[in-house]
Design a protein around this motif. Structure first.
Motif, PDB file in Angstrom:
ATOM      1  N   ARG A  24       9.567  18.041   8.661  1.00 18.23           N
ATOM      2  CA  ARG A  24      10.134  17.583   9.938  1.00 18.23           C
ATOM      3  C   ARG A  24      11.350  16.685   9.759  1.00 18.23           C
ATOM      4  N   SER A  25      11.567  16.167   8.555  1.00 13.39           N
ATOM      5  CA  SER A  25      12.641  15.196   8.348  1.00 13.39           C
ATOM      6  C   SER A  25      14.018  15.825   8.177  1.00 13.39           C
ATOM      7  N   GLU A  26      14.097  17.157   8.163  1.00 13.82           N
ATOM      8  CA  GLU A  26      15.358  17.876   8.002  1.00 13.82           C
ATOM      9  C   GLU A  26      16.078  17.463   6.722  1.00 13.82           C
ATOM     10  N   GLY A  27      15.326  17.312   5.631  1.00 15.51           N
ATOM     11  CA  GLY A  27      15.909  17.026   4.335  1.00 15.51           C
ATOM     12  C   GLY A  27      16.044  15.566   3.966  1.00 15.51           C
ATOM     13  N   ARG A  28      15.734  14.654   4.889  1.00 14.98           N
ATOM     14  CA  ARG A  28      15.853  13.225   4.566  1.00 14.98           C
ATOM     15  C   ARG A  28      14.749  12.761   3.640  1.00 14.98           C
ATOM     16  N   TYR A  29      13.577  13.398   3.721  1.00 16.59           N
ATOM     17  CA  TYR A  29      12.443  13.054   2.860  1.00 16.59           C
ATOM     18  C   TYR A  29      12.002  14.297   2.098  1.00 16.59           C
ATOM     19  N   THR A  89       8.099  14.331  -2.783  1.00 17.93           N
ATOM     20  CA  THR A  89       7.986  13.389  -3.904  1.00 17.93           C
ATOM     21  C   THR A  89       8.278  11.948  -3.487  1.00 17.93           C
ATOM     22  N   ASP A  90       8.727  11.748  -2.252  1.00 21.81           N
ATOM     23  CA  ASP A  90       8.974  10.393  -1.744  1.00 21.81           C
ATOM     24  C   ASP A  90       7.654   9.699  -1.429  1.00 21.81           C
ATOM     25  N   VAL A  91       7.709   8.390  -1.305  1.00 21.02           N
ATOM     26  CA  VAL A  91       6.530   7.622  -0.921  1.00 21.02           C
ATOM     27  C   VAL A  91       6.869   6.720   0.261  1.00 21.02           C
ATOM     28  N   VAL A  92       5.841   6.325   0.984  1.00 26.44           N
ATOM     29  CA  VAL A  92       5.959   5.374   2.089  1.00 26.44           C
ATOM     30  C   VAL A  92       5.193   4.131   1.675  1.00 26.44           C
ATOM     31  N   TRP A  93       5.790   2.979   1.875  1.00 23.65           N
ATOM     32  CA  TRP A  93       5.127   1.713   1.576  1.00 23.65           C
ATOM     33  C   TRP A  93       4.709   1.039   2.867  1.00 23.65           C
ATOM     34  N   HIS A  94       3.494   0.516   2.875  1.00 24.97           N
ATOM     35  CA  HIS A  94       2.989  -0.293   3.980  1.00 24.97           C
ATOM     36  C   HIS A  94       2.932  -1.723   3.463  1.00 24.97           C
ATOM     37  N   LEU A  95       3.639  -2.608   4.139  1.00 24.37           N
ATOM     38  CA  LEU A  95       3.713  -4.006   3.737  1.00 24.37           C
ATOM     39  C   LEU A  95       3.212  -4.884   4.877  1.00 24.37           C
ATOM     40  N   VAL A  96       2.666  -6.008   4.533  1.00 24.87           N
ATOM     41  CA  VAL A  96       2.219  -6.967   5.539  1.00 24.87           C
ATOM     42  C   VAL A  96       3.429  -7.806   5.940  1.00 24.87           C
ATOM     43  N   ALA A  97       3.821  -7.708   7.195  1.00 26.76           N
ATOM     44  CA  ALA A  97       5.034  -8.373   7.669  1.00 26.76           C
ATOM     45  C   ALA A  97       5.010  -9.873   7.407  1.00 26.76           C
ATOM     46  N   ASP A  98       3.859 -10.500   7.555  1.00 21.84           N
ATOM     47  CA  ASP A  98       3.777 -11.945   7.346  1.00 21.84           C
ATOM     48  C   ASP A  98       4.028 -12.343   5.896  1.00 21.84           C
ATOM     49  N   ALA A  99       3.926 -11.403   4.951  1.00 26.48           N
ATOM     50  CA  ALA A  99       4.145 -11.710   3.539  1.00 26.48           C
ATOM     51  C   ALA A  99       5.617 -11.607   3.150  1.00 26.48           C
ATOM     52  N   LEU A 100       6.450 -11.041   4.028  1.00 29.71           N
ATOM     53  CA  LEU A 100       7.864 -10.843   3.717  1.00 29.71           C
ATOM     54  C   LEU A 100       8.684 -12.071   4.087  1.00 29.71           C
ATOM     55  N   PRO A 101       9.754 -12.342   3.345  1.00 28.14           N
ATOM     56  CA  PRO A 101      10.601 -13.494   3.655  1.00 28.14           C
ATOM     57  C   PRO A 101      11.446 -13.281   4.913  1.00 28.14           C
ATOM     58  N   HIS A 102      11.683 -12.016   5.275  1.00 30.52           N
ATOM     59  CA  HIS A 102      12.433 -11.682   6.492  1.00 30.52           C
ATOM     60  C   HIS A 102      12.136 -10.233   6.852  1.00 30.52           C
ATOM     61  N   VAL A 103      12.595  -9.805   8.007  1.00 31.63           N
ATOM     62  CA  VAL A 103      12.427  -8.421   8.422  1.00 31.63           C
ATOM     63  C   VAL A 103      13.247  -7.547   7.472  1.00 31.63           C
ATOM     64  N   LEU A 160       0.867  -1.177   0.000  1.00 28.43           N
ATOM     65  CA  LEU A 160       0.000   0.000   0.000  1.00 28.43           C
ATOM     66  C   LEU A 160       0.902   1.224   0.000  1.00 28.43           C
ATOM     67  N   ARG A 161       0.817   2.035  -1.051  1.00 29.93           N
ATOM     68  CA  ARG A 161       1.695   3.200  -1.215  1.00 29.93           C
ATOM     69  C   ARG A 161       0.952   4.471  -0.820  1.00 29.93           C
ATOM     70  N   ARG A 162       1.666   5.358  -0.123  1.00 30.74           N
ATOM     71  CA  ARG A 162       1.112   6.677   0.162  1.00 30.74           C
ATOM     72  C   ARG A 162       2.223   7.706   0.035  1.00 30.74           C
ATOM     73  N   ALA A 163       1.842   8.903  -0.303  1.00 32.53           N
ATOM     74  CA  ALA A 163       2.807   9.989  -0.450  1.00 32.53           C
ATOM     75  C   ALA A 163       3.267  10.475   0.924  1.00 32.53           C
ATOM     76  N   VAL A 164       4.493  10.944   0.982  1.00 28.86           N
ATOM     77  CA  VAL A 164       4.995  11.605   2.186  1.00 28.86           C
ATOM     78  C   VAL A 164       4.311  12.964   2.256  1.00 28.86           C
ATOM     79  N   SER A 165       3.739  13.284   3.393  1.00 27.51           N
ATOM     80  CA  SER A 165       3.058  14.577   3.514  1.00 27.51           C
ATOM     81  C   SER A 165       4.094  15.701   3.586  1.00 27.51           C
ATOM     82  N   SER A 166       3.680  16.899   3.243  1.00 30.91           N
ATOM     83  CA  SER A 166       4.597  18.041   3.313  1.00 30.91           C
ATOM     84  C   SER A 166       5.051  18.269   4.752  1.00 30.91           C
ATOM     85  N   GLN A 167       4.184  17.969   5.713  1.00 30.12           N
ATOM     86  CA  GLN A 167       4.553  18.119   7.127  1.00 30.12           C
ATOM     87  C   GLN A 167       5.636  17.095   7.508  1.00 30.12           C
ATOM     88  N   GLU A 168       5.493  15.854   7.061  1.00 32.02           N
ATOM     89  CA  GLU A 168       6.524  14.849   7.330  1.00 32.02           C
ATOM     90  C   GLU A 168       7.849  15.243   6.687  1.00 32.02           C
TER      91      GLU A 168
END
Length: 84
Positions: free
Chosen positions: A54-59, A62-76, A43-51
């Motif tokens: 607050r990130s001090e240039g790290r984000y 135009t960046d996105v955040v992905w939400h993944l189901v942990a049980d679907a991943l092969p490892h952390v 599940l993809r969502r855009a990084v908000s302008s507020q985020e």
């Protein structure tokens, strides 16, 4: 009768906008073909302008955040893993 909600089990069936993606662990290597990863839903969502502010240039906005189901991943997820 109350609503029974189990986020670990019900999230995939109630959220809209899931996309098929490939999760490529770092051990596969950065030049590996995406077909070498694992097919999962994300599940993809855009990084908000507020985020971004607050990130001090790290984000950026135009960046996105992905939400993944942990049980679907092969490892952390670890540094170097990729989403394609």
């Amino acid at each position: 009768m109350g609503l029974e909600w189990d986020a670990r089990q019900d999230f995939l069936t109630t959220a809209d906008g899931w996309e098929p993606i490939r999760f490529c662990p770092a051990e596969i290597g950065p030049k590996a073909a995406p077909s070498e990863g694992y097919s999962i839903q994300g599940l993809r969502r855009a990084v908000s302008s507020q985020e971004a502010a607050r990130s001090e240039g790290r984000y950026t906005a135009t960046d996105v955040v992905w939400h993944l189901v942990a049980d679907a991943l092969p490892h952390v997820p670890t540094p170097g893993d990729r989403i394609v």
